[in-house]
Design a protein around this motif. Structure first.
Motif, PDB file in Angstrom:
ATOM      1  N   UNK A  53       0.860  -1.150   0.003  1.00  0.00           N
ATOM      2  CA  UNK A  53       0.149   0.133  -0.069  1.00  0.00           C
ATOM      3  C   UNK A  53       0.973   1.172   0.038  1.00  0.00           C
ATOM      4  N   UNK A  54       0.447   2.187  -0.592  1.00  0.00           N
ATOM      5  CA  UNK A  54       0.960   3.639  -0.446  1.00  0.00           C
ATOM      6  C   UNK A  54       0.243   4.794   0.044  1.00  0.00           C
ATOM      7  N   UNK A  55       0.726   5.399   1.058  1.00  0.00           N
ATOM      8  CA  UNK A  55      -0.102   6.244   1.648  1.00  0.00           C
ATOM      9  C   UNK A  55       0.737   7.636   1.434  1.00  0.00           C
ATOM     10  N   UNK A  56      -0.117   8.502   0.731  1.00  0.00           N
ATOM     11  CA  UNK A  56       0.556   9.726   0.092  1.00  0.00           C
ATOM     12  C   UNK A  56      -0.454  10.932   0.245  1.00  0.00           C
ATOM     13  N   UNK A  57      -0.115  12.228  -0.375  1.00  0.00           N
ATOM     14  CA  UNK A  57      -1.166  13.011  -0.548  1.00  0.00           C
ATOM     15  C   UNK A  57      -1.610  13.691   0.916  1.00  0.00           C
ATOM     16  N   UNK A  58      -3.019  14.061   0.699  1.00  0.00           N
ATOM     17  CA  UNK A  58      -3.567  14.790   2.036  1.00  0.00           C
ATOM     18  C   UNK A  58      -3.552  13.714   3.165  1.00  0.00           C
ATOM     19  N   UNK A  59      -3.677  12.198   3.178  1.00  0.00           N
ATOM     20  CA  UNK A  59      -3.557  11.496   4.074  1.00  0.00           C
ATOM     21  C   UNK A  59      -2.174  11.546   4.572  1.00  0.00           C
ATOM     22  N   UNK A  60      -1.023  11.419   3.929  1.00  0.00           N
ATOM     23  CA  UNK A  60       0.247  11.627   4.301  1.00  0.00           C
ATOM     24  C   UNK A  60       0.452  12.822   5.136  1.00  0.00           C
ATOM     25  N   UNK A  61      -0.091  14.031   4.677  1.00  0.00           N
ATOM     26  CA  UNK A  61      -0.024  15.380   5.302  1.00  0.00           C
ATOM     27  C   UNK A  61      -0.646  15.020   6.710  1.00  0.00           C
ATOM     28  N   UNK A  62      -1.917  14.573   6.623  1.00  0.00           N
ATOM     29  CA  UNK A  62      -2.461  14.400   8.147  1.00  0.00           C
ATOM     30  C   UNK A  62      -1.564  13.612   8.951  1.00  0.00           C
ATOM     31  N   UNK A  63      -1.480  12.552   8.379  1.00  0.00           N
ATOM     32  CA  UNK A  63      -0.470  11.408   9.356  1.00  0.00           C
ATOM     33  C   UNK A  63       0.929  12.259   9.993  1.00  0.00           C
ATOM     34  N   UNK A  64       1.460  12.964   9.084  1.00  0.00           N
ATOM     35  CA  UNK A  64       2.828  13.467   9.344  1.00  0.00           C
ATOM     36  C   UNK A  64       2.235  14.643  10.739  1.00  0.00           C
ATOM     37  N   UNK A  65       1.145  15.317  10.580  1.00  0.00           N
ATOM     38  CA  UNK A  65       0.959  16.129  11.705  1.00  0.00           C
ATOM     39  C   UNK A  65       0.671  15.380  13.054  1.00  0.00           C
ATOM     40  N   UNK A  66      -0.146  14.303  12.739  1.00  0.00           N
ATOM     41  CA  UNK A  66      -0.357  13.563  13.981  1.00  0.00           C
ATOM     42  C   UNK A  66       0.779  12.728  14.665  1.00  0.00           C
ATOM     43  N   UNK A  67       1.788  12.441  13.876  1.00  0.00           N
ATOM     44  CA  UNK A  67       2.957  11.802  14.229  1.00  0.00           C
ATOM     45  C   UNK A  67       3.901  13.087  15.060  1.00  0.00           C
ATOM     46  N   UNK A  68       3.695  14.108  14.266  1.00  0.00           N
ATOM     47  CA  UNK A  68       4.444  15.203  14.919  1.00  0.00           C
ATOM     48  C   UNK A  68       4.075  15.802  16.340  1.00  0.00           C
ATOM     49  N   UNK A  69       2.806  15.676  16.427  1.00  0.00           N
ATOM     50  CA  UNK A  69       2.016  15.900  17.639  1.00  0.00           C
ATOM     51  C   UNK A  69       2.331  14.976  18.783  1.00  0.00           C
ATOM     52  N   UNK A  70       2.624  13.589  18.519  1.00  0.00           N
ATOM     53  CA  UNK A  70       2.881  12.621  19.448  1.00  0.00           C
ATOM     54  C   UNK A  70       4.193  12.822  19.925  1.00  0.00           C
ATOM     55  N   UNK A  71       4.992  13.032  19.014  1.00  0.00           N
ATOM     56  CA  UNK A  71       6.515  13.314  19.465  1.00  0.00           C
ATOM     57  C   UNK A  71       6.960  14.458  20.300  1.00  0.00           C
ATOM     58  N   UNK A  72       5.880  15.478  20.425  1.00  0.00           N
ATOM     59  CA  UNK A  72       6.195  16.615  21.150  1.00  0.00           C
ATOM     60  C   UNK A  72       5.601  16.281  22.401  1.00  0.00           C
ATOM     61  N   UNK A  73       5.135  15.193  22.862  1.00  0.00           N
ATOM     62  CA  UNK A  73       4.468  14.693  24.139  1.00  0.00           C
ATOM     63  C   UNK A  73       5.599  14.758  24.997  1.00  0.00           C
ATOM     64  N   UNK A  74       5.653  15.156  26.283  1.00  0.00           N
ATOM     65  CA  UNK A  74       6.678  14.701  27.147  1.00  0.00           C
ATOM     66  C   UNK A  74       6.810  12.981  27.495  1.00  0.00           C
TER      67      UNK A  74
END
Length: 196
Positions: free
Chosen positions: A175-196
């Protein structure tokens, strides 16, 4: 831009939470749904769109969701309704709402008119069974650790009238995750990475 920030993360940091003109455009919403995996990790739900002639995103990986209808009380209600219709996953009964992610600007599938898509994040605490409608070919749960790993990121050539663009993507078991879904995924992952 600080030296440690990649261009992608810098662009995400600049993206507004809410687009100021969103109420004047067609609206759509999607649901990002995560759950605890049997292995103890966390996994995220994706759908593979059904293959349909004339649909430019036919067969693509996406999050469940769709266009807001007059009967929807809010964009979040749209995400919940569409998720139930497409997958049988009832977020009002077994989902725990966690966050609203940033608006994204895109276009209608068959027209060049702009559309605002709002993602909503849920934790799933319900049954593992799904009931797919005609719009969805299958549901795939992908481990978050896999999605976040740098070695699993790649690019997808995307042809446009102006030439070919190499779009960032993540590939998982064919499977290939790209486009809007990839952008949303990256924001979600970035928000998790900021958690203490």
């Amino acid at each position: 831009m600080t030296p440690s920030m990649t261009p992608r993360r810098w662009a995400q940091a600049l993206r507004p939470q809410e687009l100021p003109f969103r109420r004047h455009l067609t609206r759509a919403s999607v649901a990002l749904i995560y759950r605890r995996a049997a292995s103890g990790g966390t996994e995220l739900l994706f759908i593979q769109r059904a293959r349909r002639e004339g649909d430019p995103w036919s067969g693509d990986m996406a999050f469940p969701g769709g266009r807001m209808q007059p009967e929807d009380a809010s964009p979040r209600a749209t995400a919940e309704r569409e998720t139930l219709e497409e997958t049988g996953v009832d977020l009002t009964q077994h989902g725990r709402f966690r966050a609203r992610l940033s608006d994204l600007l895109t276009r209608h599938h068959s027209r060049w008119r702009p559309m605002v898509v709002t993602p909503y994040l849920y934790e799933w605490r319900g049954p593992r069974s799904v009931t797919l409608n005609h719009e969805v070919q299958r549901v795939v749960w992908v481990p978050l650790d896999y999605l976040a790993a740098e070695e699993n990121q790649g690019s997808l050539p995307w042809r446009t009238p102006l030439g070919t663009l190499n779009m960032p993507c993540c590939r998982y078991q064919g499977y290939c995750i790209w486009g809007l879904s990839y952008s949303m995924l990256q924001e979600f992952l970035a928000s998790r990475a900021k958690r203490p």
